[in-house]
Scaffold this motif. Structure first.
Motif, PDB file in Angstrom:
ATOM      1  N   GLY A  59       2.739   0.199   8.491  1.00  0.00           N
ATOM      2  CA  GLY A  59       3.334   1.394   7.913  1.00  0.00           C
ATOM      3  C   GLY A  59       2.435   2.149   6.965  1.00  0.00           C
ATOM      4  N   ALA A  60       1.293   1.570   6.591  1.00  0.00           N
ATOM      5  CA  ALA A  60       0.365   2.214   5.661  1.00  0.00           C
ATOM      6  C   ALA A  60      -0.744   2.924   6.434  1.00  0.00           C
ATOM      7  CB  ALA A  60      -0.215   1.186   4.697  1.00  0.00           C
ATOM      8  N   ALA A  61      -1.641   3.590   5.699  1.00  0.00           N
ATOM      9  CA  ALA A  61      -2.689   4.369   6.344  1.00  0.00           C
ATOM     10  C   ALA A  61      -3.990   4.295   5.557  1.00  0.00           C
ATOM     11  CB  ALA A  61      -2.258   5.827   6.495  1.00  0.00           C
ATOM     12  N   LEU A  62      -5.092   4.476   6.282  1.00  0.00           N
ATOM     13  CA  LEU A  62      -6.431   4.522   5.705  1.00  0.00           C
ATOM     14  C   LEU A  62      -7.004   5.905   5.984  1.00  0.00           C
ATOM     15  CD1 LEU A  62      -8.969   2.931   4.525  1.00  0.00           C
ATOM     16  CD2 LEU A  62      -9.593   2.551   6.917  1.00  0.00           C
ATOM     17  N   THR A  63      -7.509   6.587   4.963  1.00  0.00           N
ATOM     18  CA  THR A  63      -7.993   7.963   5.117  1.00  0.00           C
ATOM     19  C   THR A  63      -9.489   8.038   4.873  1.00  0.00           C
ATOM     20  OG1 THR A  63      -5.841   8.819   4.391  1.00  0.00           O
ATOM     21  CG2 THR A  63      -7.697  10.348   4.342  1.00  0.00           C
ATOM     22  N   ARG A  83      -3.172   5.359  10.783  1.00  0.00           N
ATOM     23  CA  ARG A  83      -1.886   4.793  10.386  1.00  0.00           C
ATOM     24  C   ARG A  83      -1.588   3.566  11.241  1.00  0.00           C
ATOM     25  NH1 ARG A  83       1.822   6.487   7.244  1.00  0.00           N
ATOM     26  NH2 ARG A  83       0.924   8.581   7.148  1.00  0.00           N
ATOM     27  N   ASN A  84      -1.176   2.508  10.584  1.00  0.00           N
ATOM     28  CA  ASN A  84      -0.832   1.267  11.282  1.00  0.00           C
ATOM     29  C   ASN A  84       0.640   1.318  11.672  1.00  0.00           C
ATOM     30  OD1 ASN A  84      -0.356  -1.308  12.179  1.00  0.00           O
ATOM     31  ND2 ASN A  84      -1.227  -2.334  10.398  1.00  0.00           N
ATOM     32  N   ILE A  85       0.903   1.426  12.970  1.00  0.00           N
ATOM     33  CA  ILE A  85       2.275   1.454  13.464  1.00  0.00           C
ATOM     34  C   ILE A  85       2.656   0.120  14.098  1.00  0.00           C
ATOM     35  CG2 ILE A  85       2.266   3.956  13.799  1.00  0.00           C
ATOM     36  CD1 ILE A  85       1.766   3.460  16.768  1.00  0.00           C
ATOM     37  N   GLY A  86       1.818  -0.904  13.869  1.00  0.00           N
ATOM     38  CA  GLY A  86       2.082  -2.223  14.424  1.00  0.00           C
ATOM     39  C   GLY A  86       2.863  -3.100  13.463  1.00  0.00           C
ATOM     40  N   PRO A  87       3.204  -4.331  13.888  1.00  0.00           N
ATOM     41  CA  PRO A  87       4.003  -5.246  13.061  1.00  0.00           C
ATOM     42  C   PRO A  87       3.189  -6.090  12.093  1.00  0.00           C
ATOM     43  CG  PRO A  87       3.697  -6.187  15.228  1.00  0.00           C
ATOM     44  CD  PRO A  87       3.035  -4.841  15.259  1.00  0.00           C
ATOM     45  N   SER A 137     -20.855   7.233  11.285  1.00  0.00           N
ATOM     46  CA  SER A 137     -20.228   6.105  10.609  1.00  0.00           C
ATOM     47  C   SER A 137     -19.209   6.586   9.588  1.00  0.00           C
ATOM     48  CB  SER A 137     -21.287   5.245   9.920  1.00  0.00           C
ATOM     49  OG  SER A 137     -20.679   4.202   9.180  1.00  0.00           O
ATOM     50  N   LEU A 138     -18.044   5.954   9.609  1.00  0.00           N
ATOM     51  CA  LEU A 138     -17.007   6.209   8.612  1.00  0.00           C
ATOM     52  C   LEU A 138     -16.861   5.036   7.654  1.00  0.00           C
ATOM     53  CD1 LEU A 138     -14.281   7.780  10.935  1.00  0.00           C
ATOM     54  CD2 LEU A 138     -15.900   8.966   9.450  1.00  0.00           C
ATOM     55  N   GLY A 139     -17.750   4.072   7.803  1.00  0.00           N
ATOM     56  CA  GLY A 139     -17.728   2.900   6.934  1.00  0.00           C
ATOM     57  C   GLY A 139     -18.350   1.709   7.618  1.00  0.00           C
ATOM     58  N   ALA A 140     -19.381   1.131   6.998  1.00  0.00           N
ATOM     59  CA  ALA A 140     -20.036  -0.051   7.562  1.00  0.00           C
ATOM     60  C   ALA A 140     -19.405  -1.311   6.981  1.00  0.00           C
ATOM     61  CB  ALA A 140     -21.530  -0.016   7.256  1.00  0.00           C
ATOM     62  N   GLY A 141     -19.471  -2.399   7.737  1.00  0.00           N
ATOM     63  CA  GLY A 141     -18.897  -3.647   7.273  1.00  0.00           C
ATOM     64  C   GLY A 141     -17.381  -3.556   7.199  1.00  0.00           C
ATOM     65  N   LEU A 142     -16.800  -4.317   6.276  1.00  0.00           N
ATOM     66  CA  LEU A 142     -15.347  -4.307   6.120  1.00  0.00           C
ATOM     67  C   LEU A 142     -14.921  -3.049   5.385  1.00  0.00           C
ATOM     68  CD1 LEU A 142     -12.579  -5.662   6.379  1.00  0.00           C
ATOM     69  CD2 LEU A 142     -13.059  -6.869   4.246  1.00  0.00           C
ATOM     70  N   VAL A 143     -14.300  -2.125   6.108  1.00  0.00           N
ATOM     71  CA  VAL A 143     -13.831  -0.879   5.513  1.00  0.00           C
ATOM     72  C   VAL A 143     -12.560  -1.126   4.698  1.00  0.00           C
ATOM     73  CG1 VAL A 143     -13.074   1.485   5.989  1.00  0.00           C
ATOM     74  CG2 VAL A 143     -14.862   0.434   7.395  1.00  0.00           C
ATOM     75  N   GLY A 144     -11.695  -1.989   5.201  1.00  0.00           N
ATOM     76  CA  GLY A 144     -10.476  -2.331   4.475  1.00  0.00           C
ATOM     77  C   GLY A 144      -9.390  -2.832   5.400  1.00  0.00           C
ATOM     78  N   GLN A 178       0.846  -1.193   0.000  1.00  0.00           N
ATOM     79  CA  GLN A 178       0.000   0.000   0.000  1.00  0.00           C
ATOM     80  C   GLN A 178       0.881   1.243   0.000  1.00  0.00           C
ATOM     81  OE1 GLN A 178      -2.416  -0.788   3.499  1.00  0.00           O
ATOM     82  NE2 GLN A 178      -4.076  -1.656   2.254  1.00  0.00           N
ATOM     83  N   ALA A 179       0.515   2.212  -0.836  1.00  0.00           N
ATOM     84  CA  ALA A 179       1.239   3.475  -0.915  1.00  0.00           C
ATOM     85  C   ALA A 179       0.257   4.598  -1.192  1.00  0.00           C
ATOM     86  CB  ALA A 179       2.298   3.425  -2.014  1.00  0.00           C
ATOM     87  N   ASP A 180       0.327   5.669  -0.385  1.00  0.00           N
ATOM     88  CA  ASP A 180      -0.564   6.825  -0.543  1.00  0.00           C
ATOM     89  C   ASP A 180      -2.030   6.413  -0.511  1.00  0.00           C
ATOM     90  OD1 ASP A 180       1.678   8.525  -0.854  1.00  0.00           O
ATOM     91  OD2 ASP A 180       1.773   8.063  -2.993  1.00  0.00           O
ATOM     92  N   GLY A 181      -2.342   5.451   0.350  1.00  0.00           N
ATOM     93  CA  GLY A 181      -3.725   5.015   0.505  1.00  0.00           C
ATOM     94  C   GLY A 181      -4.244   4.118  -0.602  1.00  0.00           C
TER      95      GLY A 181
END
Length: 262
Positions: free
Chosen positions: A227-231, A193-197, A215-222, A70-73
């Motif tokens: 190191g990547a991020a969801l916006t 941002r995921n800062i976990g392993p 709500s920012l997203g129902a069900g599986l948002v993603g 993943q890069a730039d979302g």
């Protein structure tokens, strides 16, 4: 080589087929796939994926595995040689099932978590009629054949790293997300941002505002890879400092602290 195509899920493709006007439409093969989130743990060389043809005619399927970053979302898919699918092409008769073996190649295993996407494409076969039954179809109607594409996540792990062991060490490590407030194309946005392993699976994401849960997203948002991020756009009336929450794998609610300025 990076692949420029966008992946269509089975649900999205089915919805599109149902909503698109056409004189006559032949539905794609109903396919049952399990498990929907296969993993290859550090102590195993592979995993199994089952495909079941719920239709009455044979289904020809092509199975490929791509490295997933993943890069730039945005999701990126690249060809790779670490994991293979066998058989890569299979014809499944109606009412029958087939196992696909996902095998990790070589003895050298990368440390930590590696992410892949399994792409299953339906290939038209001669067993598929060129035209639908004339019953209920006007003369001269055009038949439309829809091909389905299924996309499944696959995660592999090196020694000492897998979701169970990481979660045992820290309850939050399996989904360690930090919220940031950033500028988006339509104003302020929330960035997780995921800062976990290991990856984070974001489900039923919501923000607690003075007016209630937004709500920012129902069900599986993603999925958010390490190191990547969801916006997501900041809801109207929210400052971004409010706490967020999402559903855990057992249905529990996980609280995420409010966003910090970028």
């Amino acid at each position: 080589m990076r692949l420029p195509f966008r992946l269509l899920t089975a649900i999205a493709a089915t919805a599109m087929a149902a909503a698109t006007p056409a004189p006559a439409v032949r539905a794609a093969t109903p396919l049952l796939i399990w498990p929907i989130d296969p993993v290859i743990t550090a102590d195993r060389g592979g995993a199994m994926l089952w495909l079941e043809n719920r239709g009455k005619t044979p289904a020809m399927l092509q199975i490929r595995v791509y490295r997933w970053t993943q890069a730039d979302g945005q999701d990126q898919y690249e060809e790779q040689r670490e994991v293979s699918a066998s058989p890569p092409v299979v014809e499944i008769p109606g009412g029958q099932r087939q196992v696909i073996r996902l095998s990790r190649q070589g003895d050298q295993r990368a440390p930590g978590e590696s992410a892949y996407r399994i792409i299953i494409d339906e290939v038209p076969t001669r067993a598929t009629p060129a035209n639908p039954s004339p019953e209920g179809t006007a003369a001269g109607a055009v038949a439309v054949q829809f091909q389905m594409r299924y996309s499944l996540p696959l995660f592999t792990y090196g020694a000492g790293t897998d979701p169970a062991s990481v979660a045992a060490a820290s309850p939050r490590a399996a989904a360690l997300l930090r919220c940031e407030l950033a500028d988006g194309p339509q104003g302020k946005a929330l960035r997780l941002r995921n800062i976990g392993p290991v990856h984070a699976r974001v489900v039923d994401l919501s923000l607690t505002t003075p007016a209630g849960a937004a709500s920012l997203g129902a069900g599986l948002v993603g999925y958010v890879l390490p190191g990547a991020a969801l916006t997501r756009p900041l809801p109207k009336g929210a400052t971004g400092r409010e706490p967020l929450s999402m559903a855990g794998r057992q249905g529990e609610r996980i609280t995420i602290a409010g966003c910090a300025p970028e």
